[in-house]
Design an enzyme around this catalytic site. Structure first.
Site, short mmCIF file in Angstrom:
data_model
loop_
_atom_site.label_atom_id
_atom_site.label_comp_id
_atom_site.label_asym_id
_atom_site.label_seq_id
_atom_site.Cartn_x
_atom_site.Cartn_y
_atom_site.Cartn_z
N GLU A 33 87.94 34.14 5.86
CA GLU A 33 87.21 33.75 4.65
C GLU A 33 88.14 33.85 3.45
OE1 GLU A 33 85.13 32.53 1.80
OE2 GLU A 33 84.15 32.47 3.75
N GLY A 39 79.71 32.74 1.32
CA GLY A 39 79.88 31.30 1.13
C GLY A 39 79.30 30.78 -0.17
N CYS A 41 76.35 29.61 -0.65
CA CYS A 41 74.96 30.04 -0.85
C CYS A 41 74.87 31.31 -1.70
CB CYS A 41 74.29 30.25 0.49
SG CYS A 41 72.57 30.79 0.35
N LYS A 50 68.97 30.73 -8.27
CA LYS A 50 67.63 31.30 -8.28
C LYS A 50 67.54 32.49 -9.21
CE LYS A 50 67.31 28.20 -5.24
NZ LYS A 50 68.39 27.20 -5.31
N GLY A 195 71.82 12.52 -10.80
CA GLY A 195 71.28 12.87 -9.50
C GLY A 195 70.02 13.68 -9.66
N GLY A 196 68.90 13.17 -9.13
CA GLY A 196 67.62 13.83 -9.29
C GLY A 196 67.10 14.47 -8.02
N ASP A 319 76.91 23.04 7.01
CA ASP A 319 77.06 21.77 6.30
C ASP A 319 78.12 20.87 6.91
OD1 ASP A 319 75.21 22.85 4.59
OD2 ASP A 319 76.43 22.68 2.77
N ALA A 327 71.05 26.28 3.89
CA ALA A 327 71.58 27.56 4.33
C ALA A 327 70.84 28.10 5.54
CB ALA A 327 71.50 28.58 3.18
N HIS A 451 41.66 36.47 0.24
CA HIS A 451 41.23 35.95 -1.07
C HIS A 451 41.31 37.08 -2.10
CE1 HIS A 451 38.85 33.72 -4.01
NE2 HIS A 451 38.15 34.83 -4.21
#
Length: 479
Positions: A33, A39, A41, A50, A195-196, A319, A327, A451
């Site tokens: 690595e 990586g 992600c 996020k 790019g959408g 990928d 991922a 609920h």
């Protein structure tokens, strides 16, 4: 020369998982690595975006605090602090992965591996980041040779890199990919996102929350074109209501000095241009020719359902295979490949692959879209249940969106689930499980859901599809 049963090239969510599983199966494992494990992600994709999107969500919630009976004055944000929080989360997780590799007896080798034959590699120092001094090194050029290794088996897990925009001016300063966007030290006043799909939509949501003037350019007729058509249309409406300019069916033809973006017959001025138009396999300088590993016309490594390449003992995951650039798919491929190498009868199945886009509201899907189901020859029934009719969503103060189910008309088998709304990425797991277990609308409707929860939305959508809605009016009735 180092000797291993298995040598994994790349420590992303596929590579490190494959290494750990293989070590658990009793193999001697090495992992090569270039930078911190995890990586793209963990370092430059899933986790850092996020983390920042969560900061944006908190900021928006606090700004609307009065709606919840909470008083908050002088609400603002500290972008450097947001980036610092992101960096702290990334370090915690990458340190955790490093600890897991060590605990499982995996030998981690820092550097870049290049095949010198089907069973040997040279290890090179990794050069500097091609993006920025402190930027990602996963696509860095190899430097001096420092070691070599031999292995009985290999797993190629080198991932992908953002595609560049092939138009005049696509390499101007200020034209960034998602990797480069993490280097921004302040929120741009004006940003044009080309790019959408998931990457572009997430960055649009983020910068809009922090006050940027955002324009999204998408060449297809809707945003997130891989999703069900109703999801893309709903996201477009939501973005427009939030003040994001959405240009669909539009193509960027060039970018001139001063970051003036040509889109058809109009020009858009920007302080930053962010390109999110796809990814390409990261196979540069791997020496695939020396190993004899075959690639397809796009450059992705060709594998079978056991992740085997055309060369005995050489596998590929993630990928770089081009199967599904996600991922969680890479991780499952890694487990499968490791088990196969260890002598187990394992195969990868791509039938049920959930996807999530962390816009606000979130998007998540699994299985067939309505159009894909019809194209595949299914007679289908569809139904939507709005979050606005859900008690828990009301208490959240987050009622935008819906759950849509696509099912077979005769037997009611669940073919696809598509969600646009709060916590969609968490809710989609029920849809994935339903398809995996070949569940029907009746079974979803008959399952008692707690609920008040957002998870009730799946049950309610199933009831609606069966023509037995409880919390929305029957179809064709007066509301």
């Amino acid at each position: 020369m180092r000797e291993f049963d298995l040598l994994v090239l790349g420590g992303g969510p596929g590579g490190y998982v494959a290494a750990i599983r293989a070590a658990q199966r009793g193999l001697s494992v090495g992992l090569v690595e270039k930078e911190r494990p995890g990586g793209v992600c963990l370092n430059w994709g899933c986790i850092p975006t996020k983390a920042m999107l969560r900061s944006a969500e908190v900021f928006q919630t606090v700004r609307a605090a009065a709606e919840y009976g909470v008083l908050a004055d002088n609400v603002g944000f500290d972008y450097p602090a947001i980036r610092q929080r992101k960096d702290g989360i990334v370090k915690t997780l990458t340190d955790g992965v490093a600890g897991l590799l060590k605990a499982n007896g995996v030998t981690v080798i820092e550097g870049h591996a290049r095949f010198t034959g089907p069973a040997t590699v040279d290890i090179h120092e990794a050069g500097p980041s091609p993006i920025a001094p402190d930027g990602p090194r996963y696509a860095a050029e190899p430097a001096a040779r420092v070691d070599s290794a031999r292995a009985k088996s290999f797993v190629i897990a080198t991932g992908s890199t953002p595609a560049r925009l092939p138009v005049p001016g696509g390499d101007l300063p200020g034209v960034l990919t998602s990797d480069g966007a993490f280097g921004l030290t302040k929120v741009p006043r004006r940003i044009v996102i080309i790019g959408g799909s998931a990457v572009g939509a997430e960055w649009a949501s983020l910068f809009n929350a922090f006050g940027s003037e955002v324009t999204v350019v998408e060449m297809q007729d809707r945003l997130v074109p891989a999703e069900d058509a109703e999801i893309g249309a709903a996201l477009g409406r939501s973005f427009t209501q939030r003040g994001i300019t959405v240009l669909t069916g539009a193509t960027v033809t060039g970018i001139s000095e001063g970051l003036r973006v040509q889109v058809g017959g109009r020009e858009l001025d920007a302080d930053v241009v962010l390109v999110g138009v796809g990814r390409r396999p990261n196979t540069a300088a791997l020496g695939l020719d020396a190993a004899g590993v075959a690639t397809d016309e796009r450059g992705f490594v060709v594998v079978d359902d056991r992740l085997r390449t055309n060369v005995a003992g050489v596998h590929a995951i993630g990928d770089v295979t081009g199967k599904a650039l996600l991922a969680h798919v890479a991780s499952h491929q890694g487990i499968t490949a490791a088990d196969v190498i260890a002598g187990h009868d394992a195969r990868i199945d791509y039938t049920v692959v959930p996807a999530a886009t962390f816009t606000h509201p979130e998007i998540a899907s699994v299985g067939l879209s309505e159009a894909a189901a019809r194209t595949a020859g299914h007679d289908v029934v569809t139904a939507k249940f709005p979050f606005s009719a859900l008690g828990r969503a009301r208490t959240f103060g987050d009622t935008e969106g819906f759950v849509k189910i696509v099912a077979g008309e005769r037997h009611g088998e669940v073919l696809g689930v598509h969600i646009f709304g709060p916590s969609a990425s968490d809710l989609i797991t029920e849809g994935a499980l339903a398809i995996t277990l070949e569940a029907t609308l009746d079974e979803l409707a008959d399952t008692i859901h707690a609920h008040p929860t957002l998870g009730e939305s799946g049950m309610e959508a199933a009831l609606t599809a069966l023509g037995l809605p409880v919390h929305v009016p029957p179809k064709g009735s007066a509301k």
